[in-house]
Each structure stands twice: as structure tokens, then as C-alpha cells.
Design a protein around this motif. Sequence first.
Motif, short mmCIF file in Angstrom:
data_model
loop_
_atom_site.label_atom_id
_atom_site.label_comp_id
_atom_site.label_asym_id
_atom_site.label_seq_id
_atom_site.Cartn_x
_atom_site.Cartn_y
_atom_site.Cartn_z
N VAL A 116 95.52 93.07 83.83
CA VAL A 116 95.71 94.26 83.94
C VAL A 116 97.09 94.38 84.67
O VAL A 116 97.31 93.82 85.71
CB VAL A 116 94.83 95.22 84.50
CG1 VAL A 116 95.35 96.40 84.68
CG2 VAL A 116 93.40 95.17 83.54
N VAL A 117 98.28 95.29 84.07
CA VAL A 117 99.41 95.46 85.05
C VAL A 117 99.48 97.24 85.16
O VAL A 117 99.22 97.96 84.23
CB VAL A 117 100.65 95.01 83.77
CG1 VAL A 117 101.94 95.58 85.04
CG2 VAL A 117 100.75 93.45 83.92
N GLN A 155 84.78 93.85 83.52
CA GLN A 155 85.76 93.34 84.59
C GLN A 155 87.11 94.26 84.31
O GLN A 155 87.91 94.14 85.26
CB GLN A 155 86.17 92.05 84.42
CG GLN A 155 84.96 90.99 85.34
CD GLN A 155 84.77 91.37 86.55
OE1 GLN A 155 85.90 91.46 87.45
NE2 GLN A 155 83.60 91.69 87.06
N ILE A 156 87.19 95.04 83.34
CA ILE A 156 88.21 95.62 83.09
C ILE A 156 88.66 96.62 84.35
O ILE A 156 89.66 96.76 84.77
CB ILE A 156 88.15 96.74 81.87
CG1 ILE A 156 88.20 95.67 80.20
CG2 ILE A 156 89.51 97.54 81.67
CD1 ILE A 156 88.19 96.37 79.21
N LEU A 157 87.31 97.31 84.64
CA LEU A 157 87.80 98.26 85.96
C LEU A 157 88.19 97.79 87.20
O LEU A 157 89.05 98.10 87.86
CB LEU A 157 86.28 99.36 85.95
CG LEU A 157 86.63 100.53 85.37
CD1 LEU A 157 86.81 100.44 83.81
CD2 LEU A 157 85.37 101.37 85.60
N PRO A 158 87.36 96.69 87.63
CA PRO A 158 87.66 95.81 88.73
C PRO A 158 88.99 95.26 88.65
O PRO A 158 89.73 95.35 89.79
CB PRO A 158 86.72 94.81 88.87
CG PRO A 158 85.42 95.34 88.34
CD PRO A 158 85.87 95.98 87.08
N ASP A 159 89.56 94.92 87.57
CA ASP A 159 90.98 94.42 87.49
C ASP A 159 91.91 95.48 87.46
O ASP A 159 93.14 95.30 88.08
CB ASP A 159 91.10 93.70 85.97
CG ASP A 159 90.56 92.30 85.98
OD1 ASP A 159 90.06 91.66 87.15
OD2 ASP A 159 90.44 91.90 84.91
N ILE A 160 91.69 96.68 86.98
CA ILE A 160 92.43 97.79 87.31
C ILE A 160 92.69 98.03 88.70
O ILE A 160 93.76 98.47 89.21
CB ILE A 160 92.04 99.08 86.48
CG1 ILE A 160 92.10 99.08 85.01
CG2 ILE A 160 92.82 100.52 86.85
CD1 ILE A 160 91.54 100.04 84.29
N VAL A 161 91.54 98.04 89.49
CA VAL A 161 91.46 98.37 90.95
C VAL A 161 92.39 97.23 91.46
O VAL A 161 93.26 97.55 92.65
CB VAL A 161 90.09 98.29 91.38
CG1 VAL A 161 90.39 98.73 92.95
CG2 VAL A 161 89.35 99.60 90.83
N SER A 162 92.35 95.85 91.36
CA SER A 162 93.17 95.12 91.86
C SER A 162 94.62 95.06 91.76
O SER A 162 95.24 95.00 92.55
CB SER A 162 92.67 93.48 91.36
OG SER A 162 91.33 93.16 91.59
N SER A 163 94.99 95.66 90.54
CA SER A 163 96.47 95.92 90.26
C SER A 163 96.82 97.11 90.93
O SER A 163 97.85 97.23 91.42
CB SER A 163 96.48 96.17 88.81
OG SER A 163 97.90 95.93 88.55
N PHE A 164 95.95 98.13 91.06
CA PHE A 164 96.13 99.31 91.77
C PHE A 164 96.38 99.25 93.25
O PHE A 164 97.31 99.78 93.89
CB PHE A 164 95.26 100.38 91.47
CG PHE A 164 95.14 101.46 92.37
CD1 PHE A 164 96.15 102.53 91.98
CD2 PHE A 164 94.40 101.91 93.38
CE1 PHE A 164 96.18 103.89 92.94
CE2 PHE A 164 94.41 102.89 94.00
CZ PHE A 164 95.34 103.93 93.76
#
Length: 318
Positions: free
Chosen positions: A133-134, A169-178
Motif C-alpha cells: 500500500v502506498v 491485512q489491507i487495513l493494517p497496511d493502510i495504517v502502516s503507510s499512513f
Amino acid sequence: MRKLVFLFSLLLVFLSCDKKNKVEKAVDEINIDLKVDRFDQAFFESKPQDLPKLKEQYPFFFPQGNEDSVWIEKMENPQWRELYSEVQKKFRDFEPEKLKIVGLFKHIKYYFPKTNTPEIFTIISEMDYNNKVVYTDDKIIIALELYLGKNHKFYEYPEYIKQNFEPNQILPDIVSSFSKGKVAPPRDQTLLSQMIYAGKELYLKDLLLPDYSDADKIGYKPEQILWSKENEGYMWRYFIEKKLLFDTDQKLLSQFINPAPFSKFYLEIDNESPGRVGSWIGWQIVRSYMENNEVSLHELLQMDAKEIFEKSKYKPTK
């Protein structure tokens, strides 16, 4: 005396739940208008003669320097088309994922009211698991080929990597990028600073993904969370006895912070341990700090690691 302690503990639980309920009620009242653009579908459903129109509509996906033949070959390549077919089987209807992302952004808007609501773009990329995710100010780009399920036939990766190739894991990856735009970078190169930096990101997931398990927030299996809890005191004693907290040896990152099949204590327990246990302990320190201090989330995200550690009153589970 025991009765008083029990009643006090019960009161704390009640107050905590009441506060959480008030937050979630306020979150529910936030309106989010989220747009999803399926670039993966637009690209692979187009014909070569449609390429100029695609490039005009999505200029940011067509960097300078590549001839049109590169994109046409990708459109027509059997392997790329098979990958597209597999992505469509999993995500032809993206509406369930969109609703989850809307829920996430309601939480983001609650804690960060000035945040722009970005447009979501789904793509099929190069299997770059370091950039699933970017997140930019106005866009979130999600590489769907990395969320087909850990047992998918296309994934020839070590277990510790592909175990997080799941849709949840889409949402956790969004938060990591955020979080990269919200958490202040470490002020020094000590292991403690890296632990607290990772812990802040994971604490953000506590707030932004309240319904997610700890395992899903950090990308562990449930048994890896259990191992970490059962060995928390042992690991902490190891860090203290080896005087690692203020050590600046960058090899410690690969041992305890970066994704890995296991953490490297160079002891018999290594093969039983999950990777990133330094990040997990940093998370517990940040949690302890926020439980024992009255500071805002924004203050926490900018605060020095040493101050957080000293005021956290952190005591590992024995």
C-alpha cells in the motif's frame, strides 16, 4: 482489601468501556465520501488502441521513459492476464473492502480531523511486498495481487512474508503507510528509539482499528502473540542484561525490528520466536505510557523515545 481492589479494577474497566463507546459513537457520526477507482480493471480490460486515453486519465501510473510497447506487452502477456484473472476472482466486487476502508477513515478523521479523504486506486503491480500500500496526501494505491490469500499458488515466498498476504491485512497496511506521515522519525539510532517508533505505529492501529486483534495489527499468527506474552519478561531481561536498549548497532534492527522468520537472540528459543519482537515490546511500552500519562495522541507521536520509556512505568508480564 481484596474487595476494594476488585471494585476499583471493575470501575476502571467500566470507565474505559464508557470512553470507548463515546469515541465509537462519535466516529459513527462522521461522514466519509470515499471514491474507489479500479485501475487494475481499467488497464486489463482495455485494448492497445485505448492506451492513449488511459495515459491521459491516469498519468501518474505511466512514468516517462517507457515506450507504449511496454504497456501493450503487459496488457497482452498471458502471465499478467492470468494474474489479473486471479485478482478478479477475489476482488471483482470491491464493495466489502471499500466499506471497511470507510470505517477506517472515519477513525482517521476522528483523530486527525484535517486529514484529506484520499481516492483509492487498486492496481496489479510487481509483487513488491515492501510496498503493498502506498499512501499519499490524496491517493491510496493498493496492490491487490498481494492479498489473494497466503496459500495462493502464485506466492513463492517464505511463510513469515506470505502469512500477511490476506485481504484482512489491507487495513493494517493502510495504517502502516499512513503512520509514516504522522509518527516523528527516531531522533537517534538506539534500539530503544527504533522499538518505540514501531510501537507508536502499532498504537495507532489500536486506535484506528479497534476491532482488529493484536495478531492482525502486527501481522503475527495468534500463537506468535501468545509466545510473545509468555516470554515478555524473559526477552526484556535479555535486552537489559545485554545492555541493548541504548546500543546503536544497526544489526539489531534485523535481529529484533525488521520482518524476519524469527528474532535472533542466538539462543535455543530463536526458532520458536516470531520476528520483530523488539517492535512488539515497543508497542507494550507505548501502551503502558498512554495508560499512565495524560497526553494527546499528537504529543505522543512527536515525543522522544527516552522520555516515553522513562515515564511509561513499563513492567513486562512475568
